[in-house]
Design a protein around this motif. Structure first.
Motif, mmCIF file in Angstrom:
data_model
loop_
_atom_site.group_PDB
_atom_site.id
_atom_site.type_symbol
_atom_site.label_atom_id
_atom_site.label_comp_id
_atom_site.label_asym_id
_atom_site.label_seq_id
_atom_site.Cartn_x
_atom_site.Cartn_y
_atom_site.Cartn_z
ATOM 1 N N PRO A 48 -25.449 14.560 -12.062
ATOM 2 C CA PRO A 48 -26.116 14.490 -10.750
ATOM 3 C C PRO A 48 -27.606 14.800 -10.853
ATOM 4 O O PRO A 48 -28.000 15.794 -11.474
ATOM 5 C CB PRO A 48 -25.382 15.551 -9.934
ATOM 6 N N GLY A 49 -28.419 13.944 -10.278
ATOM 7 C CA GLY A 49 -29.852 14.161 -10.274
ATOM 8 C C GLY A 49 -30.555 13.834 -11.575
ATOM 9 O O GLY A 49 -31.764 14.067 -11.694
ATOM 10 N N GLN A 50 -29.809 13.312 -12.537
ATOM 11 C CA GLN A 50 -30.414 13.006 -13.831
ATOM 12 C C GLN A 50 -30.273 11.521 -14.143
ATOM 13 O O GLN A 50 -29.453 10.821 -13.557
ATOM 14 C CB GLN A 50 -29.764 13.844 -14.929
ATOM 15 N N GLN A 51 -31.095 11.078 -15.075
ATOM 16 C CA GLN A 51 -31.035 9.680 -15.491
ATOM 17 C C GLN A 51 -29.825 9.437 -16.391
ATOM 18 O O GLN A 51 -29.352 10.348 -17.065
ATOM 19 C CB GLN A 51 -32.320 9.303 -16.234
ATOM 20 N N ARG A 52 -29.368 8.209 -16.364
ATOM 21 C CA ARG A 52 -28.283 7.835 -17.258
ATOM 22 C C ARG A 52 -28.809 7.826 -18.687
ATOM 23 O O ARG A 52 -29.890 7.307 -18.964
ATOM 24 C CB ARG A 52 -27.738 6.473 -16.859
ATOM 25 N N GLU A 53 -28.038 8.398 -19.587
ATOM 26 C CA GLU A 53 -28.473 8.469 -20.973
ATOM 27 C C GLU A 53 -27.416 7.904 -21.905
ATOM 28 O O GLU A 53 -26.218 8.026 -21.656
ATOM 29 C CB GLU A 53 -28.787 9.923 -21.378
ATOM 30 N N LEU A 54 -27.890 7.319 -22.987
ATOM 31 C CA LEU A 54 -26.989 6.782 -23.999
ATOM 32 C C LEU A 54 -26.452 7.921 -24.852
ATOM 33 O O LEU A 54 -27.217 8.735 -25.369
ATOM 34 C CB LEU A 54 -27.724 5.769 -24.865
ATOM 35 N N VAL A 55 -25.151 7.962 -24.991
ATOM 36 C CA VAL A 55 -24.496 9.010 -25.756
ATOM 37 C C VAL A 55 -24.115 8.511 -27.142
ATOM 38 O O VAL A 55 -24.363 9.180 -28.145
ATOM 39 C CB VAL A 55 -23.238 9.504 -25.012
ATOM 40 N N ALA A 56 -23.501 7.345 -27.193
ATOM 41 C CA ALA A 56 -23.042 6.795 -28.465
ATOM 42 C C ALA A 56 -22.942 5.284 -28.333
ATOM 43 O O ALA A 56 -22.740 4.762 -27.237
ATOM 44 C CB ALA A 56 -21.696 7.381 -28.867
ATOM 45 N N ALA B 25 -26.630 10.123 -29.697
ATOM 46 C CA ALA B 25 -27.691 10.976 -29.195
ATOM 47 C C ALA B 25 -27.672 12.282 -29.983
ATOM 48 O O ALA B 25 -26.606 12.744 -30.412
ATOM 49 C CB ALA B 25 -27.475 11.267 -27.705
ATOM 50 N N ASP B 26 -28.831 12.866 -30.173
ATOM 51 C CA ASP B 26 -28.913 14.101 -30.954
ATOM 52 C C ASP B 26 -28.032 15.198 -30.363
ATOM 53 O O ASP B 26 -27.467 16.014 -31.098
ATOM 54 C CB ASP B 26 -30.362 14.585 -31.012
ATOM 55 N N SER B 27 -27.900 15.199 -29.057
ATOM 56 C CA SER B 27 -27.164 16.265 -28.384
ATOM 57 C C SER B 27 -25.669 16.237 -28.672
ATOM 58 O O SER B 27 -24.978 17.227 -28.430
ATOM 59 C CB SER B 27 -27.401 16.188 -26.879
ATOM 60 N N VAL B 28 -25.153 15.118 -29.176
ATOM 61 C CA VAL B 28 -23.709 15.008 -29.408
ATOM 62 C C VAL B 28 -23.365 14.774 -30.872
ATOM 63 O O VAL B 28 -22.180 14.720 -31.226
ATOM 64 C CB VAL B 28 -23.081 13.897 -28.543
ATOM 65 N N LYS B 29 -24.353 14.621 -31.725
ATOM 66 C CA LYS B 29 -24.090 14.374 -33.142
ATOM 67 C C LYS B 29 -23.237 15.488 -33.731
ATOM 68 O O LYS B 29 -23.490 16.674 -33.502
ATOM 69 C CB LYS B 29 -25.401 14.263 -33.918
ATOM 70 N N GLY B 30 -22.233 15.082 -34.487
ATOM 71 C CA GLY B 30 -21.338 16.046 -35.092
ATOM 72 C C GLY B 30 -20.200 16.485 -34.195
ATOM 73 O O GLY B 30 -19.260 17.145 -34.651
ATOM 74 N N GLN C 268 -14.294 9.974 -28.897
ATOM 75 C CA GLN C 268 -13.641 11.259 -29.134
ATOM 76 C C GLN C 268 -14.684 12.350 -28.978
ATOM 77 O O GLN C 268 -15.699 12.351 -29.687
ATOM 78 C CB GLN C 268 -13.031 11.300 -30.533
ATOM 79 N N MET C 269 -14.436 13.253 -28.063
ATOM 80 C CA MET C 269 -15.400 14.308 -27.772
ATOM 81 C C MET C 269 -14.786 15.651 -28.109
ATOM 82 O O MET C 269 -13.785 16.053 -27.508
ATOM 83 C CB MET C 269 -15.801 14.260 -26.287
ATOM 84 N N ASN C 270 -15.342 16.317 -29.091
ATOM 85 C CA ASN C 270 -14.871 17.628 -29.527
ATOM 86 C C ASN C 270 -15.932 18.687 -29.235
ATOM 87 O O ASN C 270 -17.099 18.369 -28.997
ATOM 88 C CB ASN C 270 -14.548 17.594 -31.018
ATOM 89 N N SER C 271 -15.507 19.919 -29.284
ATOM 90 C CA SER C 271 -16.413 21.052 -29.069
ATOM 91 C C SER C 271 -17.251 20.846 -27.807
ATOM 92 O O SER C 271 -18.482 21.011 -27.809
ATOM 93 C CB SER C 271 -17.328 21.234 -30.287
ATOM 94 N N LEU C 272 -16.577 20.496 -26.746
ATOM 95 C CA LEU C 272 -17.289 20.193 -25.512
ATOM 96 C C LEU C 272 -17.994 21.408 -24.947
ATOM 97 O O LEU C 272 -17.520 22.548 -25.065
ATOM 98 C CB LEU C 272 -16.320 19.608 -24.481
#
Length: 114
Positions: free
Chosen positions: A40-48, A59-64, A80-84
């Motif tokens: 909410p209130g933020q721009q859409r960003e590419l994750v993978a 994206a650097d924020s989700v690497k690994g 697959q999203m781990n260590s959320l």
């Protein structure tokens, strides 16, 4: 062509979720398929992203922590999203690029509680 994201939900920090993106046709026809998120209130960003040749980027924020993959048998692109983390809370969308056109699916909500 329609895309549909699914698999979202509520999970505690440190937990895992697996999102799936399906298409009305073959998802492998797309030049690339990406997972985006928008809080909410933020721009859409590419994750993978995964290309038709199987090259992946994150994206650097989700690497690994996140892994994007394709499943030919199920005609899906999965995330697959781990260590959320709580900051991963967003609506997640899948996007397919084909001959210069971008196709968006409906989003799926991911909420990570602390």
């Amino acid at each position: 062509v329609q895309l549909q994201a699914s698999g979202g939900g509520l999970v505690q920090a440190g937990g895992s979720l697996r999102l799936s993106c399906t298409a009305s046709g073959s998802i492998f026809n797309f030049n690339s398929v990406g997972w985006y998120r928008q809080a909410p209130g933020q721009q859409r960003e590419l994750v993978a992203n995964v290309t038709s040749r199987g090259k992946t980027s994150y994206a650097d924020s989700v690497k690994g922590r996140f892994t994007v993959s394709r499943d030919r048998a199920k005609n899906t692109v999965n995330l697959q999203m781990n260590s959320l983390k709580p900051e991963d809370t967003s609506v997640y969308y899948c996007n397919g690029l084909y001959l210069g056109y971008a196709y968006w699916g409906q989003g799926t909500q991911v909420t990570v509680s602390s």
